[in-house]
Write a protein that holds these residues in place. Structure first.
Motif, PDB file in Angstrom:
ATOM      1  N   LEU A 180       0.841  -1.186   0.000  1.00  9.43           N
ATOM      2  CA  LEU A 180       0.000   0.000   0.000  1.00  9.43           C
ATOM      3  C   LEU A 180       0.888   1.252   0.000  1.00  9.43           C
ATOM      4  O   LEU A 180       2.021   1.215   0.513  1.00  9.43           O
ATOM      5  CB  LEU A 180      -0.899   0.011   1.240  1.00  9.43           C
ATOM      6  N   PRO A 181       0.405   2.370  -0.549  1.00  7.76           N
ATOM      7  CA  PRO A 181       1.219   3.595  -0.605  1.00  7.76           C
ATOM      8  C   PRO A 181       1.269   4.308   0.748  1.00  7.76           C
ATOM      9  O   PRO A 181       0.886   5.475   0.882  1.00  7.76           O
ATOM     10  CB  PRO A 181       0.505   4.421  -1.669  1.00  7.76           C
ATOM     11  N   LEU A 182       1.727   3.584   1.748  1.00  7.05           N
ATOM     12  CA  LEU A 182       1.826   4.076   3.121  1.00  7.05           C
ATOM     13  C   LEU A 182       3.177   3.649   3.681  1.00  7.05           C
ATOM     14  O   LEU A 182       3.809   2.727   3.156  1.00  7.05           O
ATOM     15  CB  LEU A 182       0.730   3.464   3.996  1.00  7.05           C
ATOM     16  N   ALA A 183       3.593   4.285   4.750  1.00  3.54           N
ATOM     17  CA  ALA A 183       4.818   3.846   5.417  1.00  3.54           C
ATOM     18  C   ALA A 183       4.694   2.372   5.806  1.00  3.54           C
ATOM     19  O   ALA A 183       3.669   1.956   6.349  1.00  3.54           O
ATOM     20  CB  ALA A 183       5.075   4.707   6.653  1.00  3.54           C
ATOM     21  N   VAL A 184       5.711   1.598   5.517  1.00  5.69           N
ATOM     22  CA  VAL A 184       5.677   0.165   5.811  1.00  5.69           C
ATOM     23  C   VAL A 184       5.485  -0.078   7.304  1.00  5.69           C
ATOM     24  O   VAL A 184       4.800  -1.021   7.708  1.00  5.69           O
ATOM     25  CB  VAL A 184       6.960  -0.520   5.303  1.00  5.69           C
ATOM     26  N   ARG A 185       6.048   0.794   8.147  1.00  6.57           N
ATOM     27  CA  ARG A 185       5.906   0.585   9.600  1.00  6.57           C
ATOM     28  C   ARG A 185       4.443   0.661  10.021  1.00  6.57           C
ATOM     29  O   ARG A 185       4.028  -0.054  10.950  1.00  6.57           O
ATOM     30  CB  ARG A 185       6.752   1.600  10.373  1.00  6.57           C
ATOM     31  N   HIS A 186       3.643   1.492   9.343  1.00  4.37           N
ATOM     32  CA  HIS A 186       2.223   1.582   9.678  1.00  4.37           C
ATOM     33  C   HIS A 186       1.493   0.311   9.243  1.00  4.37           C
ATOM     34  O   HIS A 186       0.628  -0.197   9.965  1.00  4.37           O
ATOM     35  CB  HIS A 186       1.590   2.800   9.015  1.00  4.37           C
ATOM     36  N   GLN A 187       1.848  -0.201   8.077  1.00  2.00           N
ATOM     37  CA  GLN A 187       1.216  -1.440   7.603  1.00  2.00           C
ATOM     38  C   GLN A 187       1.553  -2.596   8.543  1.00  2.00           C
ATOM     39  O   GLN A 187       0.690  -3.410   8.881  1.00  2.00           O
ATOM     40  CB  GLN A 187       1.679  -1.737   6.171  1.00  2.00           C
ATOM     41  N   ARG A 188       2.792  -2.668   8.986  1.00  2.00           N
ATOM     42  CA  ARG A 188       3.192  -3.747   9.884  1.00  2.00           C
ATOM     43  C   ARG A 188       2.524  -3.610  11.253  1.00  2.00           C
ATOM     44  O   ARG A 188       2.157  -4.613  11.874  1.00  2.00           O
ATOM     45  CB  ARG A 188       4.712  -3.762  10.018  1.00  2.00           C
ATOM     46  N   ALA A 189       2.359  -2.376  11.722  1.00  2.00           N
ATOM     47  CA  ALA A 189       1.698  -2.160  13.013  1.00  2.00           C
ATOM     48  C   ALA A 189       0.250  -2.648  12.972  1.00  2.00           C
ATOM     49  O   ALA A 189      -0.225  -3.299  13.912  1.00  2.00           O
ATOM     50  CB  ALA A 189       1.746  -0.672  13.382  1.00  2.00           C
ATOM     51  N   VAL A 190      -0.449  -2.351  11.881  1.00  2.00           N
ATOM     52  CA  VAL A 190      -1.846  -2.773  11.770  1.00  2.00           C
ATOM     53  C   VAL A 190      -1.936  -4.279  11.567  1.00  2.00           C
ATOM     54  O   VAL A 190      -2.791  -4.942  12.164  1.00  2.00           O
ATOM     55  CB  VAL A 190      -2.555  -2.002  10.637  1.00  2.00           C
ATOM     56  N   LYS A 191      -1.065  -4.839  10.759  1.00  2.00           N
ATOM     57  CA  LYS A 191      -1.067  -6.287  10.563  1.00  2.00           C
ATOM     58  C   LYS A 191      -0.895  -7.018  11.896  1.00  2.00           C
ATOM     59  O   LYS A 191      -1.548  -8.031  12.146  1.00  2.00           O
ATOM     60  CB  LYS A 191       0.048  -6.685   9.589  1.00  2.00           C
ATOM     61  N   GLN A 192      -0.035  -6.490  12.755  1.00  2.00           N
ATOM     62  CA  GLN A 192       0.192  -7.116  14.052  1.00  2.00           C
ATOM     63  C   GLN A 192      -1.095  -7.154  14.881  1.00  2.00           C
ATOM     64  O   GLN A 192      -1.372  -8.137  15.584  1.00  2.00           O
ATOM     65  CB  GLN A 192       1.282  -6.348  14.810  1.00  2.00           C
ATOM     66  N   LEU A 193      -1.902  -6.106  14.777  1.00  2.00           N
ATOM     67  CA  LEU A 193      -3.154  -6.039  15.536  1.00  2.00           C
ATOM     68  C   LEU A 193      -4.205  -7.009  15.007  1.00  2.00           C
ATOM     69  O   LEU A 193      -5.150  -7.341  15.715  1.00  2.00           O
ATOM     70  CB  LEU A 193      -3.718  -4.617  15.499  1.00  2.00           C
ATOM     71  N   LEU A 194      -4.058  -7.443  13.765  1.00  2.00           N
ATOM     72  CA  LEU A 194      -5.045  -8.317  13.146  1.00  2.00           C
ATOM     73  C   LEU A 194      -4.780  -9.800  13.399  1.00  2.00           C
ATOM     74  O   LEU A 194      -5.590 -10.641  13.008  1.00  2.00           O
ATOM     75  CB  LEU A 194      -5.096  -8.060  11.635  1.00  2.00           C
ATOM     76  N   ILE A 195      -3.676 -10.124  14.063  1.00  2.00           N
ATOM     77  CA  ILE A 195      -3.386 -11.542  14.335  1.00  2.00           C
ATOM     78  C   ILE A 195      -4.396 -12.084  15.335  1.00  2.00           C
ATOM     79  O   ILE A 195      -4.543 -11.571  16.445  1.00  2.00           O
ATOM     80  CB  ILE A 195      -1.954 -11.727  14.873  1.00  2.00           C
TER      81      ILE A 195
END
Length: 271
Positions: A180-195
């Motif tokens: 996604l056209p977003l900072a990778v750290r933000h994508q990883r932070a949200v992915k972590q919450l979805l586990i």
């Protein structure tokens, strides 16, 4: 004559270079829906092969309000714009007693996403604002969402916003791949919450959504996410359901969103 030949050649090249139509295989999953007293549709996308498996493909292309599945892009947009400094930021309870007791307290946004705290995300929406939503929803290619000043803190719950299961899967596919056209750290932070579950064989990511019953609409429920297998395979999924009899949800409906999806994923040998 030469000009016509050139045009025909160019057209042929375009057709040859066009992306192939995604392959969709229909699968009868009615027994799982019957078990939980719901009707609806299910879509799964295998990232390695680009193949879709669908139950009720036509309905998978129909748009529904995203409800709390919108907390995924909402959190991403909040982080990217700075309206949400990080997922540990505390949402302060406004003192209003609501139906769900878990909402009636201060909590970090990491918990607010997991318990689907609508008031917390309404606070966040007012900080993000209409122009930022319109800009970032377009950049994220998250379609069908109608944001106006009058619906700023309700547009994902009521009104004219609509998203289909195919569109949900496309968005989640890009989040899972962190493209996604977003900072990778933000994508990883949200992915972590979805586990939701992690085992030696697989990791299950997901988010439920529930569009509450109203005078004009039945209850409508989502469960979207993906499975990452230890063998490297990944599948993105989206379930959408409504009560089978009558417009109102019961306990089977609420529990069934995830349980039904997991039963399907087990049948398809993803769990």
């Amino acid at each position: 004559m030469l000009r016509i030949c050139y045009l025909l050649l160019s057209l042929g090249c375009l057709l040859l270079g066009a992306a192939p139509t995604p392959r969709v295989t229909e699968r009868n999953l009615q027994q799982h829906f019957d078990q939980y007293g719901v009707r609806g549709s299910f879509l799964l996308y295998e990232t390695a092969t680009g193949r879709f498996t669908a139950y009720q493909e036509k309905r998978c292309r129909q748009g529904f309000l995203p409800a709390s599945t919108f907390k995924i892009p909402n959190t991403l947009i909040g982080l990217q714009t700075g309206a949400l400094p990080d997922t540990a930021t505390i949402c302060r309870w406004d003192g209003v007693q609501r139906y769900f007791p878990q909402w009636n307290q201060d909590m970090p946004y990491a918990r607010a996403l997991r318990v689907s705290c609508v008031p917390c995300y309404q606070q966040l929406a007012r900080k993000v604002g209409v122009p930022a939503y319109q800009q970032w929803l377009r950049k994220l290619r998250y379609p069908g969402i109608v944001v106006t000043p009058g619906t700023l803190d309700t547009f994902w719950l009521d009104g004219n916003s609509r998203i289909s299961q195919f569109e949900q899967v496309d968005f989640l596919r890009r989040l899972q791949a962190e493209t996604l056209p977003l900072a990778v750290r933000h994508q990883r932070a949200v992915k972590q919450l979805l586990i939701l579950q992690k085992t030696p064989a697989y990791t299950l990511y997901g988010k439920t959504g529930w569009r509450f019953h109203s005078a004009t609409n039945p209850d409508n429920g989502w469960f979207v996410g993906w499975v990452e297998r230890a063998d490297g395979r990944t599948a993105i999924f989206a379930l959408n359901v409504e009560p089978q009899r009558g417009p109102k949800a019961d306990e089977r409906f609420l529990a069934g969103r995830r349980a039904l999806t997991e039963a399907i994923l087990r049948e398809m040998q993803w769990l």
